[in-house]
Each structure stands twice: as structure tokens, then as C-alpha cells.
Design a protein around this motif. Structure first.
Motif, PDB file in Angstrom:
ATOM      1  N   LEU A 104       0.821  -1.213   0.000  1.00 33.09           N
ATOM      2  CA  LEU A 104       0.000   0.000   0.000  1.00 33.09           C
ATOM      3  C   LEU A 104       0.856   1.265   0.000  1.00 33.09           C
ATOM      4  N   THR A 105       2.027   1.198   0.639  1.00 36.06           N
ATOM      5  CA  THR A 105       2.917   2.363   0.689  1.00 36.06           C
ATOM      6  C   THR A 105       3.366   2.778  -0.702  1.00 36.06           C
ATOM      7  N   VAL A 109      -2.290   5.925  -5.421  1.00 36.15           N
ATOM      8  CA  VAL A 109      -3.747   6.078  -5.495  1.00 36.15           C
ATOM      9  C   VAL A 109      -4.089   7.416  -6.156  1.00 36.15           C
ATOM     10  N   LEU A 111      -5.471  10.451  -6.012  1.00 34.51           N
ATOM     11  CA  LEU A 111      -6.007  11.429  -5.080  1.00 34.51           C
ATOM     12  C   LEU A 111      -5.448  12.813  -5.397  1.00 34.51           C
ATOM     13  N   GLY A 115      -5.033  14.598  -0.358  1.00 35.25           N
ATOM     14  CA  GLY A 115      -5.318  13.178  -0.218  1.00 35.25           C
ATOM     15  C   GLY A 115      -4.061  12.336  -0.321  1.00 35.25           C
ATOM     16  N   LYS A 116      -3.176  12.707  -1.245  1.00 38.59           N
ATOM     17  CA  LYS A 116      -1.907  11.976  -1.384  1.00 38.59           C
ATOM     18  C   LYS A 116      -1.062  12.103  -0.122  1.00 38.59           C
ATOM     19  N   TRP A 119      -2.565   9.959   2.555  1.00 39.01           N
ATOM     20  CA  TRP A 119      -2.256   8.559   2.235  1.00 39.01           C
ATOM     21  C   TRP A 119      -0.813   8.224   2.622  1.00 39.01           C
ATOM     22  N   THR A 123       0.059   5.351   5.480  1.00 40.10           N
ATOM     23  CA  THR A 123       0.769   4.132   5.077  1.00 40.10           C
ATOM     24  C   THR A 123       2.199   4.103   5.597  1.00 40.10           C
TER      25      THR A 123
END
Length: 456
Positions: A104-105, A109, A111, A115-116, A119, A123
Motif C-alpha cells: 500500500l505504501t 492512489v 487522489l 489526499g496523497k 495517504w 501508510t
């Protein structure tokens, strides 16, 4: 509280299979954390699109979390008593959660800027916490594998050989693998590469769990209270010196590692040289295998001084190579530094195991988890501060990802690559002057042996 210690019968022989399986744990950690430590900042700035200053702040906040999570993992280990031992179960319990968060890291995504950043915070901090949960047990398990000091050096040497191999492979392979799997899409390339690394990490950690055996343990298997665990640190000056040395060493090492790609991409105008230079650490295996022999002649302190001295000297030569933009000088200095790092990394787990013995000898409490957890805390705090320094210097000097850099930004990259590590390694070398454990070890071993025999 007197924490009685017993060892299992001598016919429970230590085999090469067990030594290799123990080393496989740090191979796994160096492959995974090597990708994080060397390439995550580059991924965040040049692939994911975050600002260098914001990443520096993230790394700093993560280190504050480490200050709490590190000791917590250590206390948990001290309070863990299973049929598998105290440290081994953590490889079984947390390898898969770590692998999932690792993937996930490196997931880009879709965003917006805020949002980034959120995230990245969630993560990265999560993977950092979970990493301590699989890394601290590697060191905390060493005092339990054997009470023999030379056997500990053998375990540690095998561990460091495999750790260096893992770090070398990942440093060489990441960028070409990203290009191969991404087919020009670095976001996809990093994501798929992370999946491959995560699967390998889980396999190796479970192999360590299966094939290692904790022999030195408390007869009563009592769970230490927090107060009792902390008492093992009272007056434990070898632990204080080793922890401080590790902290400053990793400030230097992390700044150097995470700007290596930047230095060769922007200062030297040849990003491919980064993988080559990072891959030179494979040559440190030449000196690592001789660590047990050197410790017999120079002691652990003397060998550590040699290692740190080589690290300091290498940075001076690296500075000359950077000014001249001379690749052979840069390569020679890099090799010299990896030689020094090989001695350092090979001996550190052994010296931390010694601090467990010292804490028991001085305070009557054997707290492998809490005492050795500070290796993870010190390294992570050092790495975090290295991230802060790098992010601050790049941001304040006008670094802009994927653009030609100003002379000021290039100078900031060089500072991170050469002079910040020089200061960190130099402080570590100075701290070794105050380390006196080697002279006391024969008496400590004899005293502990008598206590254990009387307790049986």
C-alpha cells in the motif's frame, strides 16, 4: 527481582541451517526496508508528486511515533511466553500485515495533493510501526539463541552477510525492475515491484520462524512488568553508548542513501550510476566474513573503531570525487565506506546482546526485548532525522523534481551525500572512545555463569 536463566542441553546443536535461517530474517528486512530507505523519498517526490519539505516533516513525525512504538514492541516481547519462545512468534504474527502495508505504501492512489499527503502519512507511519514489529525480534532473539559470545558473533556475521546481500540486490534491482515491470509507467512499476518484494519478505520471515530455536530463557518464564523491564536499563552505559552511536550513524547513512539517486541523476547527469554505486556494497562481504577473526585480535571495540574510521575517511574522499565529478574516485570512496559499514553492521547486534548481559549482571533483570528494541528505535530515529535533514536542505535550496536544478539545489544534494554522513559517522567514532565493555566481559560472563548455576 532475580530473573533466573537456564540453557538447554548442549546436544541441542546449532547448525548452519539455523544460522542461515536466522540471517534470512535480516535479508528480508533489508530487501523491504532497503527499498523504503533508499527509494521512498525519490518515489514520493519524483513519482507520487509530493514536495520534499512535506516528506521531511512526515519522516520527523514518524520518528516521534517510533519513540513510543519501539519500546512498546520491546515490552511486548519481554511479556511474551509461548512454546516458540519470546521473539520468534513475531515473525509469524506480523510478517503478512507488514507485507500488505508495504504494498500500500508504494500504491499511487488517484487522489488530490492533500489526499496523497494523508495517504503517505497513514501508510508510511503504519509500515514503520509494523517494521519494528518484525525487525526488533531479530536482535532480541540473538541473546536467546546462544549464551556463547563467539557463537553470537557467528550468528551475527551470517546475518550481516545475508543482510548486505539483500540490501545490495534491492539497491541494484529496484530501478531496472521498475522500468521492466512498469514499461515506462513508474507508478505501476513501483507498485508491482513492491508486490514481489512483499511476497519474498513473508516467505523468508516464516523460514526464520520455522528453523530457529531460542535456547537461553527464564526458568520461571515470568512476564516482566514495565518497571522491571526498564530497570534493566538503569546504569547500563554500554547500552547508552551503542544506542547513541547507532542513532548518529543512521542519520549519516540515511541522508547518503536517500540522495544517492538524486546525486547521480542531477549532479552527475547519469541516474544509472546510482544502481551501480549502491550495488558496490556487495564488496563489503569481503570484510564481513573476517569480522569474527578481527574481533579475536582487536576486540569488538577495536574492530568497530576500524569500521567507523573507514566510514569517516570514505566521506572525505567522496567529497573530493564530488568536487572533481570523478567517477573512479567516487567508486573507490564508496567501496571504502561499505567496508567500514560491514564491520559496523556485523558487530552491532553482538554489542547489543552484550548490553542484555550487562543489564542482567548489574540489575538482575534480563529484558532482551526492551534493551535490544532500542537498536530499532535508534536506527529509525536516525533515519527519520536523516529524512528531516534531507527534506529541509532540498526544500530550502529550491529543489524541483524532474527539472534541471539550480547550483544551490545541487549543493544541497552534495551536502546530504557527503558532509552530513561525515558528521554522523564522526560522532559515532568519538562515542566509541567511551566504550569499555570489552575489558569487563570476562568478569561479567563468569559472574552470570555462577548465578545461573546457583539458581538451578
Amino acid at each position: 527481582m532475580q530473573n533466573n536463566i537456564s540453557t538447554e542441553p548442549l546436544d541441542d546443536a546449532i547448525t548452519n541451517k539455523e544460522r542461515l535461517s536466522y540471517g534470512a530474517s535480516d535479508f528480508a528486512c533489508n530487501v523491504a526496508n532497503g527499498m523504503v530507505g533508499t527509494y521512498l523519498m525519490y518515489y514520493y517526490t519524483d513519482v507520487f508528486g509530493l514536495a520534499a519539505g512535506a516528506i521531511g516533516t512526515l519522516f520527523f513525525i514518524a520518528r516521534i511515533v517510533d519513540a513510543v512504538s519501539g519500546p512498546t514492541w520491546g515490552i511486548m516481547i519481554d511479556r511474551t511466553h509461548t512454546r516458540w519462545g519470546k521473539s520468534r512468534p513475531y515473525f509469524l504474527w506480523f510478517s503478512i500485515p507488514y507485507a500488505i502495508m508495504f504494498i500500500l505504501t508504494f500504491s499511487s492512489v488517484p487522489l488530490g495533493p492533500l489526499g496523497k499527503l494523508i495517504w503517505a502519512y497513514v501508510t508510511y507511519i503504519a509500515i514503520d510501526i509494523l517494521y519494528l514489529g518484525i525487525n526488533i525480534p531479530i536482535t532480541s532473539m540473538l541473546p536467546s539463541l546462544t549464551a556463547d559470545p563467539q557463537e553470537r558473533v557467528k550468528f551475527s556475521t551470517v546475518r550481516q552477510v545475508l543482510a548486505t546481500t539483500g540490501a545490495t540486490l534491492i539497491s541494484i534491482a529496484v530501478l531496472p525492475t521498475v522500468q521492466l515491470l512498469g514499461q515506462g509507467n513508474d507508478r505501476k512499476g513501483f507498485f508491482v515491484t513492491a508486490i514481489v518484494v512483499a511476497v519474498l519478505t513473508v516467505f523468508l520471515l516464516l523460514l526464520t520462524f520455522k528453523n530457529t530455536h531460542e535456547r537461553v530463557h527464564s526458568q520461571k518464564q515470568e512476564k516482566l512488568s514495565l518497571k522491571e523491564s526498564i530497570s534493566a536499563l538503569k546504569g547500563n552505559w554500554p547500552w547508552m553508548i551503542i544506542s547513541l552511536m547507532y542513532f548518529f550513524f543512521w542519520i549519516g547513512m540515511q541522508t547518503k542513501l536517500q540522495v544517492t539517486v538524486y546525486f547521480f541523476k542531477y549532479n552527475m547527469h547519469n541516474a544509472d550510476l546510482a544502481s551501480f554505486m549502491l550495488g558496490l556494497q556487495a564488496l563489503s562481504l569481503i570484510v564481513i566474513v573476517f569480522t569474527p577473526f578481527l574481533t579475536k585480535h582487536f576486540g569488538k571495540k577495536g574492530t568497530m573503531v576500524i569500521g567507523l574510521g573507514l566510514c569517516v575517511l570514505s566521506q572525505l574522499i567522496l567529497g573530493i570525487g564530488a568536487q572533481m565529478m570523478n567517477v573512479p574516485i567516487l567508486a573507490g570512496a564508496t567501496i571504502l565506506g561499505y567496508f567500514g559499514n560491514g564491520f559496523f553492521a556485523g558487530l552491532l547486534p553482538v554489542m547489543l546482546a552484550d548490553t542484555v548481559d550487562y543489564g542482567e549482571w548489574k540489575n538482575g533483570v534480563r529484558a532482551e526485548g526492551l534493551v535490544t528494541s532500542f537498536s530499532g528505535i535508534a536506527s529509525n530515529l536516525g533515519m527519520g532525522m536523516g529524512g528531516v535533514v534531507t527534506g529541509f536542505l532540498l526544500s530550502m535550496n529550491g529543489y524541483v523534481a524532474n527539472h534541471a536544478q539550480t547550483a544551490q539545489a545541487l549543493k544541497a544534494i552534495e551536502m546530504n551525500f557527503v558532509w552530513v554522513p561525515f558528521i554522523g559517522f564522526g560522532i559515532g567514532l568519538i562515542l566509541m572512545y567511551f566504550y569499555k565493555f570489552d575489558k569487563m566481559q570476562p568478569k561479567i560472563e563468569a559472574d552470570l555463569k555462577k548465578r545461573h548455576e546457583l539458581a538451578e
